[in-house]
Write a protein that holds these residues in place. Structure first.
Motif, PDB file in Angstrom:
ATOM      1  N   TYR A  28       1.104  -1.633   0.276  1.00  0.00           N
ATOM      2  CA  TYR A  28      -0.243   0.133  -0.010  1.00  0.00           C
ATOM      3  C   TYR A  28       0.196   1.533  -0.003  1.00  0.00           C
ATOM      4  CZ  TYR A  28      -3.337   3.718   1.698  1.00  0.00           C
ATOM      5  OH  TYR A  28      -4.562   4.497   1.150  1.00  0.00           O
ATOM      6  N   TYR A  29       1.920   0.986   0.895  1.00  0.00           N
ATOM      7  CA  TYR A  29       2.727   2.177   0.838  1.00  0.00           C
ATOM      8  C   TYR A  29       2.849   2.652  -0.602  1.00  0.00           C
ATOM      9  CZ  TYR A  29       6.460   5.158   2.139  1.00  0.00           C
ATOM     10  OH  TYR A  29       7.736   6.422   2.205  1.00  0.00           O
ATOM     11  N   TYR A  30       3.855   1.861  -1.121  1.00  0.00           N
ATOM     12  CA  TYR A  30       5.028   2.424  -2.063  1.00  0.00           C
ATOM     13  C   TYR A  30       3.773   2.212  -3.781  1.00  0.00           C
ATOM     14  CZ  TYR A  30       8.411   0.014  -0.155  1.00  0.00           C
ATOM     15  OH  TYR A  30       9.736   0.478   1.000  1.00  0.00           O
ATOM     16  N   ALA A  31       2.365   1.741  -3.857  1.00  0.00           N
ATOM     17  CA  ALA A  31       1.613   2.240  -4.312  1.00  0.00           C
ATOM     18  C   ALA A  31       0.828   3.415  -4.000  1.00  0.00           C
ATOM     19  CB  ALA A  31      -0.170   1.354  -4.369  1.00  0.00           C
ATOM     20  N   LYS A  32       1.065   3.568  -2.715  1.00  0.00           N
ATOM     21  CA  LYS A  32       0.363   5.487  -2.577  1.00  0.00           C
ATOM     22  C   LYS A  32       1.639   6.163  -2.942  1.00  0.00           C
ATOM     23  CE  LYS A  32      -1.123   7.883   1.124  1.00  0.00           C
ATOM     24  NZ  LYS A  32      -1.501   7.934   2.888  1.00  0.00           N
ATOM     25  N   ILE A  33       2.807   5.806  -3.073  1.00  0.00           N
ATOM     26  CA  ILE A  33       3.813   7.070  -3.362  1.00  0.00           C
ATOM     27  C   ILE A  33       4.003   6.851  -4.948  1.00  0.00           C
ATOM     28  CG2 ILE A  33       6.309   6.632  -3.694  1.00  0.00           C
ATOM     29  CD1 ILE A  33       6.725   5.775  -0.822  1.00  0.00           C
ATOM     30  N   LYS A  34       4.073   5.863  -5.714  1.00  0.00           N
ATOM     31  CA  LYS A  34       2.994   6.008  -7.154  1.00  0.00           C
ATOM     32  C   LYS A  34       2.692   7.103  -7.335  1.00  0.00           C
ATOM     33  CE  LYS A  34       2.861   3.254 -10.763  1.00  0.00           C
ATOM     34  NZ  LYS A  34       2.733   1.314 -11.556  1.00  0.00           N
ATOM     35  N   GLN A  51      -3.736   6.620 -15.766  1.00  0.00           N
ATOM     36  CA  GLN A  51      -2.894   5.889 -15.422  1.00  0.00           C
ATOM     37  C   GLN A  51      -3.364   6.321 -13.741  1.00  0.00           C
ATOM     38  OE1 GLN A  51       1.166   7.697 -16.631  1.00  0.00           O
ATOM     39  NE2 GLN A  51       2.234   6.021 -17.351  1.00  0.00           N
ATOM     40  N   ILE A  52      -3.696   7.725 -13.606  1.00  0.00           N
ATOM     41  CA  ILE A  52      -3.631   8.197 -11.777  1.00  0.00           C
ATOM     42  C   ILE A  52      -5.263   7.631 -11.961  1.00  0.00           C
ATOM     43  CG2 ILE A  52      -4.825   9.616 -10.571  1.00  0.00           C
ATOM     44  CD1 ILE A  52      -2.513  11.988 -12.389  1.00  0.00           C
ATOM     45  N   ASP A  53      -6.277   7.015 -11.946  1.00  0.00           N
ATOM     46  CA  ASP A  53      -7.288   6.544 -11.907  1.00  0.00           C
ATOM     47  C   ASP A  53      -6.813   5.207 -11.987  1.00  0.00           C
ATOM     48  OD1 ASP A  53      -8.768   8.368 -12.306  1.00  0.00           O
ATOM     49  OD2 ASP A  53      -9.387   8.513 -14.367  1.00  0.00           O
ATOM     50  N   GLU A  54      -6.395   4.700 -12.628  1.00  0.00           N
ATOM     51  CA  GLU A  54      -5.770   3.235 -13.016  1.00  0.00           C
ATOM     52  C   GLU A  54      -5.336   2.937 -11.515  1.00  0.00           C
ATOM     53  OE1 GLU A  54      -3.764   2.220 -16.049  1.00  0.00           O
ATOM     54  OE2 GLU A  54      -5.406   2.457 -17.348  1.00  0.00           O
ATOM     55  N   GLN A  55      -4.209   3.957 -10.839  1.00  0.00           N
ATOM     56  CA  GLN A  55      -3.723   3.936  -9.530  1.00  0.00           C
ATOM     57  C   GLN A  55      -4.663   3.968  -8.596  1.00  0.00           C
ATOM     58  OE1 GLN A  55      -0.451   2.744  -9.647  1.00  0.00           O
ATOM     59  NE2 GLN A  55      -0.232   2.546  -7.301  1.00  0.00           N
ATOM     60  N   ILE A  56      -5.349   4.509  -8.504  1.00  0.00           N
ATOM     61  CA  ILE A  56      -6.110   4.808  -7.522  1.00  0.00           C
ATOM     62  C   ILE A  56      -7.021   4.134  -7.213  1.00  0.00           C
ATOM     63  CG2 ILE A  56      -8.973   5.867  -6.621  1.00  0.00           C
ATOM     64  CD1 ILE A  56      -7.052   8.900  -7.857  1.00  0.00           C
ATOM     65  N   LEU A  67      -6.784   0.813  -3.767  1.00  0.00           N
ATOM     66  CA  LEU A  67      -8.945   0.816  -3.284  1.00  0.00           C
ATOM     67  C   LEU A  67      -8.661  -0.606  -2.894  1.00  0.00           C
ATOM     68  CD1 LEU A  67     -10.657   3.434  -4.499  1.00  0.00           C
ATOM     69  CD2 LEU A  67      -9.908   3.636  -2.374  1.00  0.00           C
ATOM     70  N   ASP A  68      -8.151  -1.543  -4.300  1.00  0.00           N
ATOM     71  CA  ASP A  68      -8.102  -3.148  -4.252  1.00  0.00           C
ATOM     72  C   ASP A  68      -7.012  -3.211  -2.896  1.00  0.00           C
ATOM     73  OD1 ASP A  68      -9.978  -2.647  -5.857  1.00  0.00           O
ATOM     74  OD2 ASP A  68      -8.406  -3.348  -7.070  1.00  0.00           O
ATOM     75  N   TYR A 126       0.870   0.862   8.369  1.00  0.00           N
ATOM     76  CA  TYR A 126       0.903   0.183   6.714  1.00  0.00           C
ATOM     77  C   TYR A 126      -0.514   0.796   5.967  1.00  0.00           C
ATOM     78  CZ  TYR A 126       4.393  -2.904   7.809  1.00  0.00           C
ATOM     79  OH  TYR A 126       5.517  -3.723   9.329  1.00  0.00           O
ATOM     80  N   ILE A 127      -1.513   1.204   6.826  1.00  0.00           N
ATOM     81  CA  ILE A 127      -2.151   2.063   5.860  1.00  0.00           C
ATOM     82  C   ILE A 127      -2.623   3.321   6.403  1.00  0.00           C
ATOM     83  CG2 ILE A 127      -4.676   2.389   5.968  1.00  0.00           C
ATOM     84  CD1 ILE A 127      -4.811  -0.919   6.188  1.00  0.00           C
TER      85      ILE A 127
END
Length: 140
Positions: free
Chosen positions: A10-16, A67-72, A76-77, A102-103
């Motif tokens: 989650y942390y790395y997905a948030k950074i991306k 890309q941003i919509d896909e990453q969001i 969330l998943d 972690y969240i």
């Protein structure tokens, strides 16, 4: 993948996501900015373009927004999967520590302060929580 790596997704997905949003802001700034003058030697063989300067950025901006919509959606998943795994440990205090770390991406000292514990006890709760996490093949 061990429990800690699973939780760190989650942390790395948030950074991306933050990085993609920064890139989008830069592209929008370029599109909205004025075209600077060039002090290079003028090229006679170049055909002048009749397009507005921002046109060349529109496609890039649209791609970046997708890309941003896909990453969001991915974020969330991941958050939902992590929440389910954390809730399954059935230890309320360890759940809070894992969720805050972690969240909500809080530092150890911030978690300790929030829970009114010393940091070393938060580390202990964290280790206990990690030990109780059971990852099935679907979450790995």
């Amino acid at each position: 993948m061990d429990a800690k790596e699973f939780l760190q997704q989650y942390y790395y997905a948030k950074i991306k996501l933050d990085s993609l949003q920064t890139e989008l802001a830069y592209l929008e700034e370029l599109a909205n900015g004025t075209q600077g003058c060039s002090f290079d030697t003028p090229r006679v063989d170049k055909t002048p373009t009749l397009q507005a300067p921002f046109i060349k950025y529109i496609d890039r901006i649209d791609k970046k927004k997708k890309q941003i919509d896909e990453q969001i959606s991915k974020l969330l998943d991941i958050e939902e999967q992590i929440s389910k795994v954390i809730e399954a440990i059935n230890d309320p205090i360890a759940e809070v520590v894992l969720r805050e770390r972690y969240i909500n991406c809080l530092s150890w000292s911030a978690i300790a302060k929030k829970l009114n514990y010393v940091e070393s006890y938060v580390y202990k709760l964290h280790r206990q929580g990690l030990a109780k996490i059971k990852l099935d093949n679907e979450t790995r």
